[in-house]
Design a protein around this motif. Structure first.
Motif, PDB file in Angstrom:
ATOM      1  N   ILE A 120       3.108  -4.845   6.876  1.00  0.00           N
ATOM      2  CA  ILE A 120       4.174  -4.584   5.898  1.00  0.00           C
ATOM      3  C   ILE A 120       3.683  -3.616   4.825  1.00  0.00           C
ATOM      4  O   ILE A 120       4.389  -2.676   4.443  1.00  0.00           O
ATOM      5  N   LEU A 121       2.474  -3.831   4.336  1.00  0.00           N
ATOM      6  CA  LEU A 121       1.927  -2.969   3.299  1.00  0.00           C
ATOM      7  C   LEU A 121       1.789  -1.534   3.801  1.00  0.00           C
ATOM      8  O   LEU A 121       2.094  -0.573   3.078  1.00  0.00           O
ATOM      9  N   GLU A 122       1.365  -1.382   5.040  1.00  0.00           N
ATOM     10  CA  GLU A 122       1.239  -0.051   5.631  1.00  0.00           C
ATOM     11  C   GLU A 122       2.616   0.616   5.748  1.00  0.00           C
ATOM     12  O   GLU A 122       2.793   1.796   5.413  1.00  0.00           O
ATOM     13  N   LYS A 123       3.594  -0.142   6.209  1.00  0.00           N
ATOM     14  CA  LYS A 123       4.957   0.376   6.364  1.00  0.00           C
ATOM     15  C   LYS A 123       5.529   0.833   5.024  1.00  0.00           C
ATOM     16  O   LYS A 123       6.085   1.937   4.909  1.00  0.00           O
ATOM     17  N   LEU A 124       5.394   0.001   3.989  1.00  0.00           N
ATOM     18  CA  LEU A 124       5.965   0.325   2.681  1.00  0.00           C
ATOM     19  C   LEU A 124       5.213   1.473   2.018  1.00  0.00           C
ATOM     20  O   LEU A 124       5.801   2.267   1.278  1.00  0.00           O
ATOM     21  N   THR A 125       3.925   1.575   2.303  1.00  0.00           N
ATOM     22  CA  THR A 125       3.144   2.690   1.761  1.00  0.00           C
ATOM     23  C   THR A 125       3.555   3.997   2.430  1.00  0.00           C
ATOM     24  O   THR A 125       3.721   5.032   1.770  1.00  0.00           O
ATOM     25  N   GLN A 126       3.761   3.954   3.748  1.00  0.00           N
ATOM     26  CA  GLN A 126       4.183   5.156   4.471  1.00  0.00           C
ATOM     27  C   GLN A 126       5.576   5.605   4.034  1.00  0.00           C
ATOM     28  O   GLN A 126       5.869   6.807   4.006  1.00  0.00           O
TER      29      GLN A 126
ATOM     30  N   ALA B 191      -0.875   2.567  -2.944  1.00  0.00           N
ATOM     31  CA  ALA B 191      -2.135   1.818  -2.894  1.00  0.00           C
ATOM     32  C   ALA B 191      -3.066   2.335  -3.990  1.00  0.00           C
ATOM     33  O   ALA B 191      -3.118   3.533  -4.265  1.00  0.00           O
ATOM     34  N   PHE B 192      -3.779   1.417  -4.619  1.00  0.00           N
ATOM     35  CA  PHE B 192      -4.834   1.802  -5.558  1.00  0.00           C
ATOM     36  C   PHE B 192      -6.054   0.955  -5.245  1.00  0.00           C
ATOM     37  O   PHE B 192      -6.003   0.071  -4.384  1.00  0.00           O
ATOM     38  N   ASP B 193      -7.135   1.222  -5.899  1.00  0.00           N
ATOM     39  CA  ASP B 193      -8.385   0.531  -5.592  1.00  0.00           C
ATOM     40  C   ASP B 193      -8.226  -0.974  -5.789  1.00  0.00           C
ATOM     41  O   ASP B 193      -8.145  -1.450  -6.919  1.00  0.00           O
ATOM     42  N   GLY B 194      -8.125  -1.690  -4.685  1.00  0.00           N
ATOM     43  CA  GLY B 194      -8.038  -3.145  -4.762  1.00  0.00           C
ATOM     44  C   GLY B 194      -6.649  -3.713  -4.821  1.00  0.00           C
ATOM     45  O   GLY B 194      -6.492  -4.929  -4.995  1.00  0.00           O
ATOM     46  N   GLY B 195      -5.596  -2.863  -4.678  1.00  0.00           N
ATOM     47  CA  GLY B 195      -4.267  -3.429  -4.771  1.00  0.00           C
ATOM     48  C   GLY B 195      -3.150  -2.463  -4.454  1.00  0.00           C
ATOM     49  O   GLY B 195      -3.369  -1.357  -3.939  1.00  0.00           O
ATOM     50  N   TYR B 196      -1.918  -2.904  -4.777  1.00  0.00           N
ATOM     51  CA  TYR B 196      -0.707  -2.131  -4.494  1.00  0.00           C
ATOM     52  C   TYR B 196       0.258  -2.282  -5.656  1.00  0.00           C
ATOM     53  O   TYR B 196       0.346  -3.335  -6.281  1.00  0.00           O
ATOM     54  N   ARG B 197       1.004  -1.198  -5.915  1.00  0.00           N
ATOM     55  CA  ARG B 197       2.060  -1.254  -6.920  1.00  0.00           C
ATOM     56  C   ARG B 197       3.268  -0.485  -6.403  1.00  0.00           C
ATOM     57  O   ARG B 197       3.161   0.324  -5.462  1.00  0.00           O
ATOM     58  N   LEU B 198       4.430  -0.739  -7.028  1.00  0.00           N
ATOM     59  CA  LEU B 198       5.623   0.022  -6.684  1.00  0.00           C
ATOM     60  C   LEU B 198       5.417   1.490  -7.042  1.00  0.00           C
ATOM     61  O   LEU B 198       4.868   1.815  -8.091  1.00  0.00           O
ATOM     62  N   SER B 199       5.857   2.384  -6.169  1.00  0.00           N
ATOM     63  CA  SER B 199       5.874   3.808  -6.481  1.00  0.00           C
ATOM     64  C   SER B 199       7.069   4.092  -7.393  1.00  0.00           C
ATOM     65  O   SER B 199       7.914   3.219  -7.629  1.00  0.00           O
ATOM     66  N   GLU B 200       7.166   5.316  -7.899  1.00  0.00           N
ATOM     67  CA  GLU B 200       8.329   5.679  -8.718  1.00  0.00           C
ATOM     68  C   GLU B 200       9.607   5.488  -7.924  1.00  0.00           C
ATOM     69  O   GLU B 200      10.617   5.020  -8.455  1.00  0.00           O
ATOM     70  N   HIS B 201       9.576   5.853  -6.654  1.00  0.00           N
ATOM     71  CA  HIS B 201      10.744   5.661  -5.795  1.00  0.00           C
ATOM     72  C   HIS B 201      10.964   4.173  -5.526  1.00  0.00           C
ATOM     73  O   HIS B 201      12.100   3.700  -5.511  1.00  0.00           O
ATOM     74  N   GLY B 202       9.876   3.440  -5.349  1.00  0.00           N
ATOM     75  CA  GLY B 202       9.977   2.009  -5.064  1.00  0.00           C
ATOM     76  C   GLY B 202      10.568   1.204  -6.202  1.00  0.00           C
ATOM     77  O   GLY B 202      11.223   0.171  -5.975  1.00  0.00           O
TER      78      GLY B 202
END
Length: 389
Positions: free
Chosen positions: A350-356, A362-373
């Motif tokens: 899921i993380l890979e899909k949402l990142t793509q 993705a950032f060092d050690g985690g994930y956050r919403l993008s501006e679009h997200g």
């Protein structure tokens, strides 16, 4: 020690009375007239007593009083209620000064005497339900206060010594235009408050707005206008020096809501009062909703309507859904401290899909919403629902 096996650091208390029911509101609230307020407060004390006996507090950090409109309590009722809170949830030492003690308020229900009672009782943060500075819109959504009430309430709160004030605003309201939203932002920012919560309207079931929506009689802004309102809100609040630390919340440095951050970090909390929800020892529960049945239930034991144990899998899903609401995102350090595994080992696909799709960054050690997200948050959160089913 795993955070699920210690006493909560947060307390939510529900005062379910309102002067009237707003057209958009689906909260567990009841018009005040004729209600047994003192009997309700007595019942709330019984629930407090039984709750802390079952799971004694150990270092409360945040208390939040919601509703309803807690400030419909009369000054003597307010004093009594706050005395109960101090009895059961304060430490009795210097740590009490560090508790973030928030109370929701409706402009027009906070005269200076009541505000002094709140301050003396330990409240140090007030969240006013303003919603709009447009008189027509206030009437349209069923609010009974006027714009002058807002200014008077803020002035009274400052006079009473409060220096941590927030207001709630709404966008996407019926008949609201982008220009109207800009004018509300103009007025709100002139107040120079510490915190702003700005929510998009959701048409909830069991509300007047839902009935009108079903009849095609609710003149909502189109989706493009609603997006423009939100983009403008983010841009203007950030330009004014407020950090957007959660999808709907903006604060000056150091004034982020510590209580709501407990929810977004999936921490446990006491939940007391009619219809309140609690999360303790990986058990979620909800209380009896109606006033008299709640009062009666507290005489027999804890007034719990239903509850369930939160499985490890459900807790993981919750962690991602609420944690990603915060713009700083979620980290493997926090995830592994609760679950002893990495996010990628559970949600890697899921993380890979949402990142793509550029919805997550993705950032060092985690994930956050993008501006679009940020604009498509609900789409992101939905990806984590029920994946273990």
């Amino acid at each position: 020690m795993n955070s699920f096996h210690i006493a909560p650091k947060a307390v939510y208390l529900h005062i379910p009375f309102c002067t009237n029911k707003c057209h958009y509101c689906d909260f567990n609230s009841y018009v005040l007239k004729g209600q047994p307020v003192r009997e309700y407060l007595d019942a709330l004390e019984r629930e407090m007593e039984q709750t802390v006996k079952q799971l004694p507090p150990d270092g409360i950090e945040t208390i939040f009083v919601g509703g309803g409109t807690p400030t419909v309590l009369l000054p003597d009722q307010m004093e009594h209620f706050l005395r109960l809170v101090r009895t059961y949830f304060f430490h009795g030492d210097a740590r009490d000064e560090q508790i973030e003690f928030s109370m929701e308020a409706n402009p027009g229900t906070t005269d200076i005497d009541k505000l002094h009672a709140m301050k003396a009782g330990g409240v140090n943060r007030i969240s006013f339900g303003v919603q709009s500075f447009d008189p027509m819109l206030l009437a349209e959504i069923g609010r009974i206060h006027n714009v002058d009430d807002v200014y008077r309430s803020i002035e009274n709160a400052r006079t009473a010594g409060f220096n941590n004030l927030s207001i709630d605003l709404m966008f996407g309201l019926p008949k609201q235009t982008i220009a109207m939203m800009q004018q509300t932002l103009d007025a709100a920012l002139k107040l120079d408050l510490q915190h702003y919560s700005i929510y998009g309207l959701k048409v909830e079931e069991n509300t007047l707005f839902h009935t009108l929506f079903q009849k095609n009689q609710l003149a909502l802004p189109d989706e493009d206008d609603e997006v423009q309102m939100y983009l403008s809100i983010m841009e203007r609040l950030q330009a004014a020096g407020y950090s957007q630390y959660e999808i709907s919340n903006f604060a000056k440095p150091g004034y982020e809501s510590r209580h709501n951050s407990m929810y977004w970090r999936n921490q446990s909390y006491y939940g007391l009062g009619a219809g309140a929800h609690g999360y303790m020892l990986r058990q979620r529960h909800s209380n009896v909703k109606a006033i008299q049945p709640y009062i009666d239930a507290t005489k027999l034991g804890l007034p719990i309507l239903d509850g369930h144990e939160v499985s490890r899998e459900e807790a993981m899903e919750d962690f991602m859904m609420v944690g990603l609401r915060m713009l700083k995102g979620v980290t493997n350090q926090d995830f592994s401290s609760q679950f002893d595994v990495t996010m990628e080992s559970v949600f890697g696909e899921i993380l890979e899909k949402l990142t793509q799709k550029k919805l997550l960054t993705a950032f060092d050690g985690g994930y956050r919403l993008s501006e679009h997200g940020i604009l498509l948050g609900n789409e992101v959160f939905a990806e984590f629902i029920g994946i273990f089913a």
